[in-house]
Design a protein around this motif. Sequence first.
Motif, PDB file in Angstrom:
ATOM      1  N   LEU A 103      35.129 -16.542  53.174  1.00 19.77           N
ATOM      2  CA  LEU A 103      34.938 -16.437  51.752  1.00 19.77           C
ATOM      3  C   LEU A 103      36.152 -16.037  50.909  1.00 19.77           C
ATOM      4  O   LEU A 103      36.392 -16.633  49.697  1.00 19.77           O
ATOM      5  CB  LEU A 103      33.816 -15.315  51.638  1.00 19.77           C
ATOM      6  CG  LEU A 103      32.551 -15.663  51.750  1.00 19.77           C
ATOM      7  CD1 LEU A 103      31.515 -14.629  51.832  1.00 19.77           C
ATOM      8  CD2 LEU A 103      31.913 -16.824  50.731  1.00 19.77           C
ATOM      9  N   TYR A 107      37.428 -18.360  47.950  1.00 15.67           N
ATOM     10  CA  TYR A 107      37.718 -17.555  46.764  1.00 15.67           C
ATOM     11  C   TYR A 107      38.993 -18.182  45.772  1.00 15.67           C
ATOM     12  O   TYR A 107      39.077 -18.228  44.714  1.00 15.67           O
ATOM     13  CB  TYR A 107      37.819 -16.041  46.820  1.00 15.67           C
ATOM     14  CG  TYR A 107      38.273 -15.278  45.536  1.00 15.67           C
ATOM     15  CD1 TYR A 107      37.028 -14.887  44.619  1.00 15.67           C
ATOM     16  CD2 TYR A 107      39.387 -14.896  45.345  1.00 15.67           C
ATOM     17  CE1 TYR A 107      37.408 -14.099  43.572  1.00 15.67           C
ATOM     18  CE2 TYR A 107      39.609 -13.898  44.242  1.00 15.67           C
ATOM     19  CZ  TYR A 107      38.517 -13.652  43.337  1.00 15.67           C
ATOM     20  OH  TYR A 107      38.747 -12.740  42.393  1.00 15.67           O
ATOM     21  N   GLN A 116      36.769 -19.871  39.804  1.00 19.97           N
ATOM     22  CA  GLN A 116      36.447 -18.585  40.166  1.00 19.97           C
ATOM     23  C   GLN A 116      35.737 -17.535  39.359  1.00 19.97           C
ATOM     24  O   GLN A 116      35.999 -17.909  38.177  1.00 19.97           O
ATOM     25  CB  GLN A 116      38.051 -18.185  40.337  1.00 19.97           C
ATOM     26  CG  GLN A 116      38.243 -16.792  40.980  1.00 19.97           C
ATOM     27  CD  GLN A 116      39.610 -16.405  41.266  1.00 19.97           C
ATOM     28  OE1 GLN A 116      40.219 -15.670  40.619  1.00 19.97           O
ATOM     29  NE2 GLN A 116      40.178 -16.891  42.548  1.00 19.97           N
ATOM     30  N   ASP A 117      34.985 -16.699  39.784  1.00 18.01           N
ATOM     31  CA  ASP A 117      34.059 -15.840  39.022  1.00 18.01           C
ATOM     32  C   ASP A 117      33.193 -16.590  37.961  1.00 18.01           C
ATOM     33  O   ASP A 117      33.063 -16.253  37.028  1.00 18.01           O
ATOM     34  CB  ASP A 117      34.961 -14.750  38.421  1.00 18.01           C
ATOM     35  CG  ASP A 117      34.176 -13.789  37.655  1.00 18.01           C
ATOM     36  OD1 ASP A 117      33.043 -13.425  38.186  1.00 18.01           O
ATOM     37  OD2 ASP A 117      34.691 -13.392  36.564  1.00 18.01           O
ATOM     38  N   LEU A 122      30.050 -20.218  42.602  1.00 15.83           N
ATOM     39  CA  LEU A 122      29.004 -19.516  43.541  1.00 15.83           C
ATOM     40  C   LEU A 122      28.148 -20.533  44.152  1.00 15.83           C
ATOM     41  O   LEU A 122      27.847 -20.637  45.311  1.00 15.83           O
ATOM     42  CB  LEU A 122      28.359 -18.311  43.102  1.00 15.83           C
ATOM     43  CG  LEU A 122      27.313 -17.593  43.867  1.00 15.83           C
ATOM     44  CD1 LEU A 122      27.984 -17.225  45.235  1.00 15.83           C
ATOM     45  CD2 LEU A 122      26.861 -16.549  43.207  1.00 15.83           C
ATOM     46  N   VAL A 125      29.689 -23.003  46.689  1.00 16.38           N
ATOM     47  CA  VAL A 125      29.787 -22.319  48.100  1.00 16.38           C
ATOM     48  C   VAL A 125      28.527 -22.155  48.686  1.00 16.38           C
ATOM     49  O   VAL A 125      28.295 -22.335  50.017  1.00 16.38           O
ATOM     50  CB  VAL A 125      30.404 -21.165  47.909  1.00 16.38           C
ATOM     51  CG1 VAL A 125      30.369 -20.265  49.237  1.00 16.38           C
ATOM     52  CG2 VAL A 125      31.762 -21.209  47.372  1.00 16.38           C
ATOM     53  N   LEU A 197      32.632 -13.345  45.600  1.00 13.61           N
ATOM     54  CA  LEU A 197      33.015 -14.297  44.424  1.00 13.61           C
ATOM     55  C   LEU A 197      33.012 -14.138  43.123  1.00 13.61           C
ATOM     56  O   LEU A 197      33.279 -14.649  42.308  1.00 13.61           O
ATOM     57  CB  LEU A 197      32.359 -15.822  44.833  1.00 13.61           C
ATOM     58  CG  LEU A 197      32.493 -16.258  46.263  1.00 13.61           C
ATOM     59  CD1 LEU A 197      31.584 -17.751  46.410  1.00 13.61           C
ATOM     60  CD2 LEU A 197      33.818 -16.705  46.712  1.00 13.61           C
TER      61      LEU A 197
END
Length: 259
Positions: A103, A107, A116-117, A122, A125, A197
């Motif tokens: 993870l 990230y 990212q974020d 998410l 993934v 994440l």
Amino acid sequence: MRRLTGAALAILFLFPLAWSAFASVRTPSGFGLENYARLFNADNGIHFEQVFNSVAVSVLTVGGTLVVSTLGGYAFGRFTFPGRDALFLLTLAILMVPYATILIALYVLLGWIGLQDSLIGLSLVLIMFQLPFSVFMMRNSFEAVPKEIEEAALLDGCGSFRALTRIMLPAVKPGLITVGLFAFLTSWSEFFAPLILLNSTDKFTMMLTVVNMRTATFGAIDYAALEAGVTFMAVPCLVLFLVLQRSYVRGFMSGAVRG
């Protein structure tokens, strides 16, 4: 005897959920919806923002998983190309990698591609983690369909893509429902991946919000509101499973037992 054993196992697995539902409506004065009111009205409770985030992640994960696994399963099940078996085994090998160990690397990777974020990052993934099971299910589902049906469509002038969408997809509907249901259950209840994440509180899912409710001032935890949160999140999963259980079972029987 088998029915008795099945009933005992069902009671065993349903008891924690039934206890949560009971505790969620139990109040000091009796029974009511006060715990749900605190759950939705508290500053650190569940609001529309968290519900939207959870729904968005689930929809993106289910949609992406269905598209990728359908195309991948169709290719593995119906076409012959160099390295097909090796690529399929490589896809299944993802199951042997504990996802928690990669993870942090994911990230960093999401940061490189600007996701990212983000809920989209998410979802990507979660789609990756669903691929081994989903591709395996869809490959076996396609292989369970007689080749003569597809060959007849091709002789009638259908291309491979049209034969897939018009002929094959209706034939593997139970497999699609099984894959979609698994993807939804995983993404709806996932905790660890969003924890790593997602950084912004406005991107938090309901699972993160419910867990964060355990961190209260002076250690005072509203367990009744927590039980209400658990029950609220479990309802969509139960409804979907009850509605789709026939197709879910057919999907396993027609696809997963092959190959």
